[in-house]
Design an enzyme around this catalytic site. Sequence first.
Site, PDB file in Angstrom:
ATOM      1  N   THR A  92       0.801  -1.208   0.129  1.00  0.00           N
ATOM      2  CA  THR A  92      -0.003   0.093   0.021  1.00  0.00           C
ATOM      3  C   THR A  92       0.919   1.265  -0.121  1.00  0.00           C
ATOM      4  O   THR A  92       1.939   1.398   0.768  1.00  0.00           O
ATOM      5  CB  THR A  92      -0.850   0.002   1.328  1.00  0.00           C
ATOM      6  OG1 THR A  92      -1.939  -1.062   1.362  1.00  0.00           O
ATOM      7  CG2 THR A  92      -1.825   1.269   1.553  1.00  0.00           C
ATOM      8  N   ARG A 150     -13.613  -6.648   4.471  1.00  0.00           N
ATOM      9  CA  ARG A 150     -13.596  -8.089   3.771  1.00  0.00           C
ATOM     10  C   ARG A 150     -14.028  -8.954   4.836  1.00  0.00           C
ATOM     11  O   ARG A 150     -14.199  -8.860   6.022  1.00  0.00           O
ATOM     12  CB  ARG A 150     -12.034  -8.420   3.688  1.00  0.00           C
ATOM     13  CG  ARG A 150     -11.229  -8.056   4.692  1.00  0.00           C
ATOM     14  CD  ARG A 150      -9.680  -8.384   4.292  1.00  0.00           C
ATOM     15  NE  ARG A 150      -8.857  -8.184   5.399  1.00  0.00           N
ATOM     16  CZ  ARG A 150      -7.701  -7.300   5.579  1.00  0.00           C
ATOM     17  NH1 ARG A 150      -7.653  -6.315   4.324  1.00  0.00           N
ATOM     18  NH2 ARG A 150      -7.104  -6.901   6.336  1.00  0.00           N
ATOM     19  N   HIS A 159      -9.129 -43.989  24.120  1.00  0.00           N
ATOM     20  CA  HIS A 159      -8.090 -45.007  23.552  1.00  0.00           C
ATOM     21  C   HIS A 159      -6.852 -44.857  23.745  1.00  0.00           C
ATOM     22  O   HIS A 159      -6.301 -45.850  24.621  1.00  0.00           O
ATOM     23  CB  HIS A 159      -8.231 -45.158  22.113  1.00  0.00           C
ATOM     24  CG  HIS A 159      -7.253 -46.038  21.541  1.00  0.00           C
ATOM     25  ND1 HIS A 159      -5.984 -45.618  20.968  1.00  0.00           N
ATOM     26  CD2 HIS A 159      -7.332 -47.086  21.252  1.00  0.00           C
ATOM     27  CE1 HIS A 159      -5.253 -46.541  20.599  1.00  0.00           C
ATOM     28  NE2 HIS A 159      -6.239 -47.622  20.752  1.00  0.00           N
TER      29      HIS A 159
END
Length: 881
Positions: free
Chosen positions: A134, A309, A839
């Site tokens: 930018t 966004r 388990h």
Amino acid sequence: MEKHVLYFSEIDRSHLPQVGGKGANLGEMTKAGFPVPQGFCVTTGAYRTFMRTSREMTELFDLLDRLSPDNLEQIRTLGQRIRAHLHALAMPEDIKASILEAWKTCGAQKAYAVRSSATAEDLPGASFAGQQETYLNVRGQEQLLQAVQKCWASLFTDRAISYRAKNGFHHRAVFLSAVVQEMVFPKVSGIMFTADPVTGHRKTISIDAGFGLGEALVSGLVTADLYQVRSQEIIKKQIARKKIAIYALPEGGTVTQDLPREKQEAQALPDDKIRELARLGQKIEVYYRSEQDIEWCLAEEKFYVVQSRPITSLYPVPHAPDDKLHLFISIGHAQMMTEAMKPLGISVLKTLVPVGKNTPQAESRLLSEAGGRLYLDMNEVLEYPQARKRLPELLGNVDELIGRTLREFLEREDFLEALQPGQKMEFGLVKKVFPTAFAVIRNILYRQHGQVFDEMNRFIAENVRENSKKLQEVSGADRITLVQEMLPAVLAKVLPKAAPYMGSALITYKLIEGLSKKWLGDAAELAGISKSPPGNVTSEMGLALGDLADAVRRHPAVMEYLKQARDDTFLAGLSTVPGGKEVLPMFQHFFERYGMRGTGEIDITRPRWRETPTQLVPALLSHIKGGAPGQHRLNFQAGKEEAERAAGRMLERLKQVPRGFLKARRMHRLIKVHRALIGIREHPKYFIVQNLDLIKQAILQEAAQLVKAGVLDDAEDVFWFSLQEIKEMIERQQADPDLISERKEKFYQDQKLTPPRAITSAGEIVTVKPGAQVPPGALAGSPVSAGRVEGRARVILRLEEASLEKGDILVAPYTDPAWTPLFPLAAGLITEVGGLMTHGAVVAREYGIPAVVGVDEATHRIQSGQRIRVDGTQGYVEILE
């Protein structure tokens, strides 16, 4: 001819290919009437025209395609070369003319911000935030043209190249537009998230604010004020010390200035402006119908939006049936399978659950899909006071962090208000539970258990045989209907059968631990007592694999064959190598008994060992490398003998305390019951997995007919549909190929997500810290198998890529029965999920290796090869080097 420039007023979301994600959003918001500074976009068409003037880019793209995303030095060198080349290229005259014409139309005397906008940017699945450059306060035509060309070159920054490579975006397929936007010279600026980006809470607006231009915040040069707003009420204000700010220079560009001391700790935005900004954020979110990440600024008391966004980091929220606050817990964490599932896998598990449905064939309303995982809605269960009292401890045995999360969450007033308090247990439910409770008491007190495993194995074999016969007697849509009816019956049959034994095993374990601490002051013998119990089908599978490894190790040619074997020719190719015919019957026998197992086996769409036998090769080779012939059986026998000695030591110690004879007698009974029944724990899953395998084969047979009829391209395309959709597909003889593509893309995105253990209907990810008190720098978890061990860490993310040597400490996201073959080699165990009765914990105790589960991000925070210490008694892991 494609335009080189488009004004914001001409742009909407359909122009994303021409102006990229950022440009499309700015145009969309401009048309919607939001306060966006005016401007224009230099289109991707202009970028492509510019790139075509280069004679070198074809070669440079080829080099990019061959780069590894982890080779940072090569990325740096090549990125630098590409950028230098693009800076040196001359911009075509027609593009220059178009840019300058738009610049004059918008105001040649004004200052502009020039931002990069890529076609793969600001999308729902990937934001690409910060990947390109930018340029602020750009003035005059020379600065403007240079900034646009620098934007084009910034598509090849090191971070942009690496990000594309890691996320599967082709370098040639991503194009760049330059957004030229009138500069606003703000008093205050910052970022606003219309959902809390940390917790995910969808009703919390989070605002970062600082003085001057927003670049100081975005680039991390300053800590911003944090304000949080919920229902127009400011619920949090965190005022930061803001030492610097970035301001525009009259001649162009920017300057970083130190702020006066009195301004550094001043609140950047007053309360009324915080609320006004929050209202603007809500309007933008409503417009886009998704949570937004918004860059904003305040100039002359007016807010401007310079970018919006989607927030791509939020985990999807499970569906709630009403507006009340609901708590959802992860089924994947409880079942040791946290990966994303395809639609058929989701549908099968929702149908398997026999409660929360109007008809047996329906999917349970208590389970909701989010991010390709299943979540259980806890509200209906927690309406009962007794459930609120007992469930945290019960769930803690499955996953300790889930249990603690539930316990803490039940203290929240807003959640308790969402429940219907005082719900009483229906008599019919009590009537169903009572026989199980009575059977548990009977098992513990006096029942003999010599025939339990024969009875359970017979029950499983008979039911599997019966279901197999039923599935072969029907076809077409009727077969899918049978599957829908069979699934809830599987669970409804096996749980009442196994629950009295499993409940007895768990309660006796807790009693042994508690009474030992009460009577003896410690539970020192507990770890030994749990070793090598009889009857565990998963342990027997591990022993059978050890036998198979012993057979293979006698034939070097077979070992070499296994290293390059293919799934489709695995058994056929085995018979062609020296020694292969001798071991082939053992492989066949193993697959006949255990071929329906595999990693993530509760997901019907995951491959079974019989379908992809090469999954077993790493475990076989690790066995051969890590142990002597027969060592696995000797170790199991040694564990059994150690259990007997540990029990003897405990009982002898008890006889020395007051009333020792009676206490020893009670403890002897508890130990006997625990060791006789703990092996039953794996039988229900063993039964369920066998039935899932039958159902999978039946569905694939129907899918093969759909392929034959031209309805599907591939039989496994059926995995992208629910059971009901498959039935309708068979009836109509047509499928939607676009739906398959859409669901494949969703699955690809879901795979990237990290599922939370617990999430609310407001989107808040509920977390608690592990309960263990740990030394500084240690990683906390839950202690599930006592002992302390030091060794080399071996991080294994996927079983089929396992390489474990004797004495390594296994570090894994989770372990399920398919991982059992690695346990004889491991000196210790660390998993990211799990609890006392899952388990990994049970098998670790059987093998007598220290284990800590529930260690968040263990597979990321520990690296293979590091020397670590596992304290399975206290529940923490120390990284020693």
